[in-house]
Design an enzyme around this catalytic site. Structure first.
Site, mmCIF file in Angstrom:
data_model
loop_
_atom_site.group_PDB
_atom_site.id
_atom_site.type_symbol
_atom_site.label_atom_id
_atom_site.label_comp_id
_atom_site.label_asym_id
_atom_site.label_seq_id
_atom_site.Cartn_x
_atom_site.Cartn_y
_atom_site.Cartn_z
ATOM 1 N N ASP A 1 0.458 41.545 42.294
ATOM 2 C CA ASP A 1 1.485 42.429 41.410
ATOM 3 C C ASP A 1 2.590 42.215 42.057
ATOM 4 O OD1 ASP A 1 -0.211 43.079 39.738
ATOM 5 O OD2 ASP A 1 -1.180 44.867 40.726
ATOM 6 N N GLU B 1 -3.101 35.554 40.005
ATOM 7 C CA GLU B 1 -2.056 35.487 39.015
ATOM 8 C C GLU B 1 -0.902 34.645 39.548
ATOM 9 O OE1 GLU B 1 -1.521 38.209 36.385
ATOM 10 O OE2 GLU B 1 0.285 37.658 35.576
HETATM 11 O O1 TRH Z 1 -3.651 38.472 45.577
HETATM 12 P P1 TRH Z 1 -4.019 38.253 44.126
HETATM 13 O O2 TRH Z 1 -5.670 38.321 43.979
HETATM 14 O O3 TRH Z 1 -3.509 39.073 43.236
HETATM 15 C C1 TRH Z 1 -4.415 39.569 42.141
HETATM 16 C C2 TRH Z 1 -3.915 39.030 40.893
HETATM 17 O O4 TRH Z 1 -2.558 39.176 40.646
HETATM 18 C C3 TRH Z 1 -4.254 39.991 39.656
HETATM 19 O O5 TRH Z 1 -4.077 39.230 38.470
HETATM 20 C C4 TRH Z 1 -4.100 41.226 39.750
HETATM 21 O O6 TRH Z 1 -4.602 42.038 38.871
HETATM 22 C C5 TRH Z 1 -4.536 41.674 41.147
HETATM 23 O O7 TRH Z 1 -3.754 40.896 42.220
HETATM 24 C C6 TRH Z 1 -4.374 43.113 41.440
HETATM 25 O O8 TRH Z 1 -3.766 36.604 43.833
HETATM 26 P P2 TRH Z 1 -2.123 35.995 43.685
HETATM 27 O O9 TRH Z 1 -1.847 36.660 41.961
HETATM 28 O O10 TRH Z 1 -2.195 34.681 43.499
HETATM 29 O O11 TRH Z 1 -1.282 36.738 44.723
HETATM 30 C C7 TRH Z 1 -1.091 36.206 45.753
HETATM 31 C C8 TRH Z 1 0.171 36.355 46.312
HETATM 32 O O12 TRH Z 1 0.242 35.959 47.644
HETATM 33 C C9 TRH Z 1 0.818 35.153 45.559
HETATM 34 O O13 TRH Z 1 2.268 35.614 45.448
HETATM 35 C C10 TRH Z 1 1.210 34.039 46.758
HETATM 36 C C11 TRH Z 1 1.177 34.829 47.844
HETATM 37 N N1 TRH Z 1 0.425 34.061 49.129
HETATM 38 C C12 TRH Z 1 1.520 33.885 50.167
HETATM 39 O O14 TRH Z 1 2.639 34.543 50.008
HETATM 40 N N2 TRH Z 1 0.848 33.322 51.275
HETATM 41 C C13 TRH Z 1 -0.221 33.263 51.639
HETATM 42 O O15 TRH Z 1 -0.649 32.573 52.786
HETATM 43 C C14 TRH Z 1 -1.270 33.241 50.423
HETATM 44 C C15 TRH Z 1 -2.752 32.877 50.584
HETATM 45 C C16 TRH Z 1 -0.733 33.806 49.141
#
Ligand code: TRH
Length: 388
Positions: free
Chosen positions: A17, A283
């Site tokens: 989010d 996401e």
């Molecule tokens: O963290 P998430 O599992 O987020 C989830 C989904 O968005 C889901 O739809 C929602 O309902 C739930 O949260 C509450 O996975 P996502 O969406 O990939 O978000 C991870 C974020 O972290 C993304 O912006 C990329 C970032 N990231 C970094 O900045 N550095 C890192 O080392 C990693 C592994 C990720």
């Protein structure tokens, strides 16, 4: 006077989010000259993605954006940057706007200047999401109209967040050996040359991790597996029989595992660009992996009643309209459902085909306008109609 926008976001769990709202804020500010205030209820989680944020400050500038801590029970707080009339209000993922914001919008509407109220929804490739794009819904008490915005993969959808110069920056990095060496050295990864392939792993807890690691360890080719600190470590530690933490580097047969810190948004992009296969989740990381143009396997955010599998299949189906790849489809299901237990050995032989698919799919997506371009077109359209 620049366009004024407020984005509201609650952090429920994980980083998706806040990750999406932060990207959206930056693209509106950097590419459309919008003055953005980002209201977030959890600055500690946010600071993991944006290390220069001070989680102890209730209000602060971050790049071109004003970041405010959103106290849910602090009903009447208006930041100084919030005194101006707002042009756009974005409610991230059904977080429910505070009453005072609704009141402010209603006052603006009375004065003939209602802001554009956008309800930003979760990513979905399902056809109903595309059909509902920009659907209006009147607020029962005030009659204000909110519009539902559905990020997705087709022209008619709300689009996907993509920075204007992203693909050029990726190409430059992927062809610049020195920039890659600097990146590895920043991560304290000394020498990646001995490895036949590099894989990144970002996932939830996942029973399918063991079979992947078994295959990589026993493989003819050597693998460097890079894992940013997070939920995947529990399963990997279990497989290894020892608890992993940041900075660890462990080799088992053909597999070397390095545990990275959680990276900034920019460095996480670089990791995706430099790896031959990326395991992503949720996401936002799944979209970043698509811009990387490298093969990906997605662990979708699990939902009750297996609703996520319908979403996963909708994504698999839409990719197949551009490039149908059976081994990739099988491994996407293997990664997400206990019913599928195919092994990785055969799948890894298909990585070159997955790579072709990833590039074709990325080219299909990048031919479409980005989410912020579509959003600003919609804003200007509504604005011109309300001026008439
Ligand atoms: O963290 P998430 O599992 O987020 C989830 C989904 O968005 C889901 O739809 C929602 O309902 C739930 O949260 C509450 O996975 P996502 O969406 O990939 O978000 C991870 C974020 O972290 C993304 O912006 C990329 C970032 N990231 C970094 O900045 N550095 C890192 O080392 C990693 C592994 C990720």
């Amino acid at each position: 006077m620049p366009i004024q926008c407020a984005i509201y976001c609650t952090v429920i769990d994980n980083f998706g989010d806040v990750g999406v709202c932060w990207r959206l804020a930056r693209q509106l500010a950097n590419e459309h000259d919008v003055n953005v205030t980002l209201w977030i209820d959890d600055l500690v989680s946010f600071s993991k993605l944006a290390p220069s944020l001070n989680p102890n400050l209730a209000e602060q500038p971050l790049e071109k954006i004003t970041v405010c801590l959103w106290h849910k029970d602090d009903r009447d707080r208006l930041s100084p940057t919030h005194q101006n009339p707002l042009d756009i209000i974005i409610e991230g993922f059904g977080c429910r706007l505070p009453d005072f914001v609704i009141h402010k919008m209603a006052q603006q509407a009375k004065a003939g200047k209602p802001p554009l109220w956008i309800n930003l929804e979760y990513l979905s490739a399902e056809s109903w999401a595309v059909d509902c794009q920009a659907m209006p819904s009147p607020h029962p008490q005030t009659g204000l109209v909110q519009y539902f915005w559905f990020p997705s993969f087709s022209e008619k959808s709300g689009g996907l967040l993509r920075e204007a110069n992203l693909i050029e920056r990726r190409d430059e990095f992927q062809s610049n050996i020195q920039a890659q060496a600097d990146f590895w050295s920043k991560l304290s990864v000394t020498d990646t040359r001995p490895f036949d392939r590099k894989i990144s792993l970002f996932s939830y807890e996942n029973k399918a991790i063991h079979a992947l690691l078994d295959t990589l360890a026993a493989d003819q080719q050597t693998t460097l597996l890079l894992i940013p600190e997070g939920k995947a470590l529990a399963d990997v530690s279990h497989w290894l029989g020892q608890t992993l933490s940041q900075g660890d580097c462990i080799t088992k047969q053909a597999l070397t595992i390095i545990v990275l810190p959680f990276l900034s948004h920019q460095d996480y992009d670089r990791l995706l660009w430099i790896c031959d296969l990326n395991f992503v989740r949720g996401e936002d990381s799944v979209i970043r992996a698509q811009w990387a143009g490298q093969p990906l396997i997605w662990q979708i955010y699990p939902q009750d009643d297996e609703a996520h599998i319908v979403k996963l299949n909708a994504f698999i189906d839409i990719v197949a309209t551009i490039n149908q790849n059976d081994s990739w489809q099988t491994m996407m299901l293997t990664w997400n459902t206990a019913n599928y237990v195919h092994q990785w050995a055969n799948a890894l032989n298909h990585l070159a085909d997955w790579q072709i698919m990833a590039r074709e799919w990325q080219a299909f997506l990048t031919a479409q306008p980005s989410l912020t371009t579509k959003l600003m077109q919609f804003f200007h359209l509504k604005h011109s109609l309300s001026d008439k």
